[in-house]
Design a protein around this motif. Structure first.
Motif, PDB file in Angstrom:
ATOM      1  N   ILE A  51       0.846  -1.193   0.000  1.00 40.84           N
ATOM      2  CA  ILE A  51       0.000   0.000   0.000  1.00 40.84           C
ATOM      3  C   ILE A  51       0.882   1.245   0.000  1.00 40.84           C
ATOM      4  O   ILE A  51       1.761   1.386   0.843  1.00 40.84           O
ATOM      5  N   ARG A  52       0.641   2.129  -0.946  1.00 42.44           N
ATOM      6  CA  ARG A  52       1.396   3.387  -1.002  1.00 42.44           C
ATOM      7  C   ARG A  52       0.871   4.344   0.052  1.00 42.44           C
ATOM      8  O   ARG A  52      -0.298   4.322   0.418  1.00 42.44           O
ATOM      9  N   VAL A  55      -0.458  10.065   1.741  1.00 40.23           N
ATOM     10  CA  VAL A  55      -0.096  11.479   1.814  1.00 40.23           C
ATOM     11  C   VAL A  55       1.011  11.818   0.824  1.00 40.23           C
ATOM     12  O   VAL A  55       0.823  12.651  -0.057  1.00 40.23           O
ATOM     13  N   CYS A  56       2.169  11.156   0.939  1.00 41.98           N
ATOM     14  CA  CYS A  56       3.284  11.488   0.031  1.00 41.98           C
ATOM     15  C   CYS A  56       3.242  10.693  -1.268  1.00 41.98           C
ATOM     16  O   CYS A  56       3.813  11.113  -2.262  1.00 41.98           O
ATOM     17  N   ARG A  57       2.607   9.526  -1.251  1.00 39.65           N
ATOM     18  CA  ARG A  57       2.446   8.656  -2.421  1.00 39.65           C
ATOM     19  C   ARG A  57       3.776   8.178  -3.018  1.00 39.65           C
ATOM     20  O   ARG A  57       3.811   7.739  -4.155  1.00 39.65           O
ATOM     21  N   ARG A  58       4.856   8.273  -2.239  1.00 37.80           N
ATOM     22  CA  ARG A  58       6.157   7.813  -2.721  1.00 37.80           C
ATOM     23  C   ARG A  58       6.557   6.477  -2.103  1.00 37.80           C
ATOM     24  O   ARG A  58       7.080   5.615  -2.781  1.00 37.80           O
ATOM     25  N   TYR A  98      -2.218  -3.711  18.720  1.00 39.59           N
ATOM     26  CA  TYR A  98      -2.566  -2.503  17.970  1.00 39.59           C
ATOM     27  C   TYR A  98      -1.696  -2.478  16.722  1.00 39.59           C
ATOM     28  O   TYR A  98      -0.469  -2.534  16.821  1.00 39.59           O
ATOM     29  N   VAL A  99      -2.322  -2.387  15.561  1.00 41.83           N
ATOM     30  CA  VAL A  99      -1.599  -2.343  14.292  1.00 41.83           C
ATOM     31  C   VAL A  99      -1.607  -0.897  13.797  1.00 41.83           C
ATOM     32  O   VAL A  99      -2.670  -0.317  13.598  1.00 41.83           O
ATOM     33  N   VAL A 100      -0.417  -0.345  13.615  1.00 37.81           N
ATOM     34  CA  VAL A 100      -0.268   1.036  13.172  1.00 37.81           C
ATOM     35  C   VAL A 100       0.415   1.032  11.821  1.00 37.81           C
ATOM     36  O   VAL A 100       1.433   0.353  11.635  1.00 37.81           O
ATOM     37  N   GLU A 101      -0.137   1.778  10.847  1.00 40.10           N
ATOM     38  CA  GLU A 101       0.538   1.919   9.563  1.00 40.10           C
ATOM     39  C   GLU A 101       1.424   3.159   9.625  1.00 40.10           C
ATOM     40  O   GLU A 101       1.030   4.189  10.167  1.00 40.10           O
ATOM     41  N   VAL A 102       2.630   3.014   9.081  1.00 39.39           N
ATOM     42  CA  VAL A 102       3.624   4.082   9.163  1.00 39.39           C
ATOM     43  C   VAL A 102       4.273   4.261   7.799  1.00 39.39           C
ATOM     44  O   VAL A 102       4.630   3.287   7.143  1.00 39.39           O
TER      45      VAL A 102
END
Length: 124
Positions: A51-52, A55-58, A98-102
């Protein structure tokens, strides 16, 4: 995972926040605020995704799993790899994950999911 239960998905909250960011009502710097500890946890314990970053899409997002529970004692609050979770689930009766995407690039982070694990889910 067999003992996973009480799953809470935060995708609706994520979509609402991103809608606010895209409309300009919430600043990018307000949501791209990952702490150095979170970025480090993503680097060493995170699970890469396809998954990109929204926000920055980079960059591709990384999922970090944090564990909390009374039985964990000093281990509570630590980041763990997804591969470690089944072993912990058979060792402890009950703990929260807790699963956090970073995004390691821009610092975007958001709670994706929360669930309960442990061998207590196997008892009748």
């Amino acid at each position: 995972m067999r003992t996973q239960r009480q799953v809470v998905d935060y995708s609706l909250r994520r979509r609402a926040l991103l809608r606010e960011v895209y409309s300009g009502r919430v600043g990018v710097y307000e949501v791209c605020d990952a702490s150095p500890y979170l970025k480090s946890a993503a680097k060493f314990h995170g699970e890469p995704t396809e998954i990109r970053c929204p926000v920055c899409r980079r960059e591709h997002l990384t999922h970090v799993h944090f564990i909390y529970g009374d039985e964990l004692k000093q281990s509570a609050g630590q980041a763990r790899t997804k591969a470690e979770l089944p072993v912990l689930a058979m060792t402890f009766r009950e703990f929260q994950v807790y699963v956090v995407e970073v995004c390691r690039g821009c610092g975007w982070n958001h709670l994706v999911q929360q669930y309960l694990l442990g061998r207590g889910g196997l008892e009748p």
